[in-house]
Design an enzyme around this catalytic site. Structure first.
Site, PDB file in Angstrom:
ATOM      1  N   HIS A   1     -10.202  -0.537   2.273  1.00  0.00           N
ATOM      2  CA  HIS A   1      -9.231  -1.112   3.196  1.00  0.00           C
ATOM      3  C   HIS A   1      -8.062  -0.150   3.332  1.00  0.00           C
ATOM      4  O   HIS A   1      -7.976   0.861   2.625  1.00  0.00           O
ATOM      5  CB  HIS A   1      -8.748  -2.477   2.710  1.00  0.00           C
ATOM      6  CG  HIS A   1      -9.680  -3.603   3.040  1.00  0.00           C
ATOM      7  ND1 HIS A   1      -9.971  -3.972   4.331  1.00  0.00           N
ATOM      8  CD2 HIS A   1     -10.398  -4.428   2.230  1.00  0.00           C
ATOM      9  CE1 HIS A   1     -10.815  -4.991   4.318  1.00  0.00           C
ATOM     10  NE2 HIS A   1     -11.098  -5.283   3.061  1.00  0.00           N
TER      11      HIS A   1
ATOM     12  N   ASP B   1      -5.340   2.296   9.257  1.00  0.00           N
ATOM     13  CA  ASP B   1      -6.148   1.633  10.282  1.00  0.00           C
ATOM     14  C   ASP B   1      -5.711   2.022  11.685  1.00  0.00           C
ATOM     15  O   ASP B   1      -6.532   2.377  12.537  1.00  0.00           O
ATOM     16  CB  ASP B   1      -6.037   0.105  10.140  1.00  0.00           C
ATOM     17  CG  ASP B   1      -6.849  -0.440   8.986  1.00  0.00           C
ATOM     18  OD1 ASP B   1      -7.516   0.345   8.301  1.00  0.00           O
ATOM     19  OD2 ASP B   1      -6.817  -1.664   8.771  1.00  0.00           O
TER      20      ASP B   1
END
Length: 397
Positions: A142, A172
């Site tokens: 993540h 991200d």
């Protein structure tokens, strides 16, 4: 030629297989700039973003924003009939964006080597945590993990308490989403010259590593390892946040002597200005203490008034409710009303890019799962009977 308000990417047609944040944010930018984006979603494992709170009238606000202006086609890609639909789509949608782990699309029969035989002009963009090669290619991760491994987290936060979880997803978005769009558009330009598509491998960890713009350059060229609160821009100087008497915060970025002078004059401490450029860490820490003392003498409203009329690179830390009402952001139209079902609209963040020929008006919030399935298949030439058969067989959601 681009028509006014059509958007600079109106000629692009994109198949988007991505979920959650990195891919959808990338395809949101493309859709906002006029590209036609068709999401390919699983009818059995819906995008978790669809259920992420908070909800507005039963719909995730995050999903409604990140997937606006996109159509949705729900296909069970484990069925040959669904794979055949995608193979027909890539003849027209000649850009593909996916976010599966390496090898997943190949196993589904939708890998780049397979699809480029159908359409050699296909541009295939794969966004993953660690890229298509290397020992971590199959490893889960993540945003916080990519920031950790890229070195970025090693010099953020405070020396005594360590790194802090950032409030936005840097790897991200700045890593995967923005670099994905850059790579995609670069491949489009190359295709205009050669007629050939190509595969674009976007690793969020690689891209996060590249964001070590100044610290990384210093380390690689000079061997200087940045530590927490050791550099000018990470808390090692007066460039920092300061708390007001009533518990609000202010950002101070008065690096240049003229800005530092304006800051110290406003605080009635002109003698502090000479320390702004001092390389001595002890003097910088003393300067920070003195600035904090001065900020704590005044409340938020007084400090806002004090710095409103001068250029000192001092600004208050706003919450979102205050940010959307700030005159600068309002003047830039950073919020847009997006149509949704029932004739109402939803306030969303607007595309931040401004074009002299304009952008298309937002068409709709994120679509329901498979909402445009029949419409898309009819465009491909499927009959009503064939569409009904695909539904019965479970290929079409």
């Amino acid at each position: 030629m681009q028509e006014p308000g059509q958007g600079p990417l109106a000629s692009l047609k994109v198949l988007d297989f991505s979920t959650l944040l990195p891919g959808p944010f990338a395809s949101l930018l493309l859709a906002d700039m006029g590209a036609e984006v068709l999401r390919i979603e699983s009818p059995n494992r819906p995008d978790l973003l669809r259920v992420l709170p908070p909800h507005d009238q039963g719909v995730s606000a995050s999903h409604a924003y990140l997937n606006r202006n996109k159509r949705s086609l729900a296909l069970d890609l484990k069925r040959a009939e669904a794979v055949a639909i995608v193979q027909r789509l890539v003849l027209e949608y000649d850009i593909l964006l996916e976010q599966f782990r390496p090898g997943v699309m190949d196993r589904l029969g939708l890998g780049y080597e397979t699809l480029k035989r159908i359409n050699p002009r296909l541009i295939y963009v794969a966004i993953t945590g660690y890229g298509q090669t290397g020992p971590y290619r199959d490893r889960a991760g993540h945003d916080i993990n990519y920031l950790a491994l890229s070195g970025l987290a090693s010099y953020t936060g405070r020396a005594q308490t360590g790194p802090v979880p950032l409030s936005m997803q840097v790897a991200d978005v700045a890593g995967g989403s923005l670099h994905g769009v850059v790579g995609l558009l670069a491949a489009v330009i190359a295709r205009q010259q050669t007629g050939q598509g190509q595969y674009v491998d976007v690793s969020m960890t690689d891209c996060a590593f590249s964001l070590n713009a100044m610290a990384g350059a210093g380390f690689l060229a000079c061997g200087v390892e940045p530590g927490r609160e050791s550099q000018v821009l990470n808390g090692g100087s007066f460039y920092d946040y300061y708390r007001s008497r009533d518990g609000r915060w202010f950002s101070v970025g008065s690096l240049e002597p003229n800005f530092m002078g304006a800051l110290c004059d406003a605080l009635a401490r002109p003698e502090l200005a000479r320390l702004g450029l001092s390389p001595d860490p002890a003097q910088q820490q003393w300067l920070k203490q003195q600035l904090q003392l001065e900020f704590e003498k005044q409340d938020y409203t007084t400090l806002c008034g004090l710095f409103a009329g001068i250029d000192a690179c001092v600004e208050p830390v706003l919450d979102l409710a205050e940010a959307v009402e700030h005159p600068q952001l309002k003047a830039r139209s950073v919020v847009v009303q997006v149509p949704r079902e029932g004739g109402a609209s939803q306030a969303q963040m607007a595309c931040p890019l401004k074009f002299s020929l304009g952008l298309p008006e937002p068409r709709h919030v994120g679509s329901g799962l498979g909402e445009h399935g029949e419409q898309v298949l009819r465009e491909l030439g499927y009959s009503d009977e064939q569409i009904a058969g695909l539904r019965r067989e479970g290929a079409l959601g």
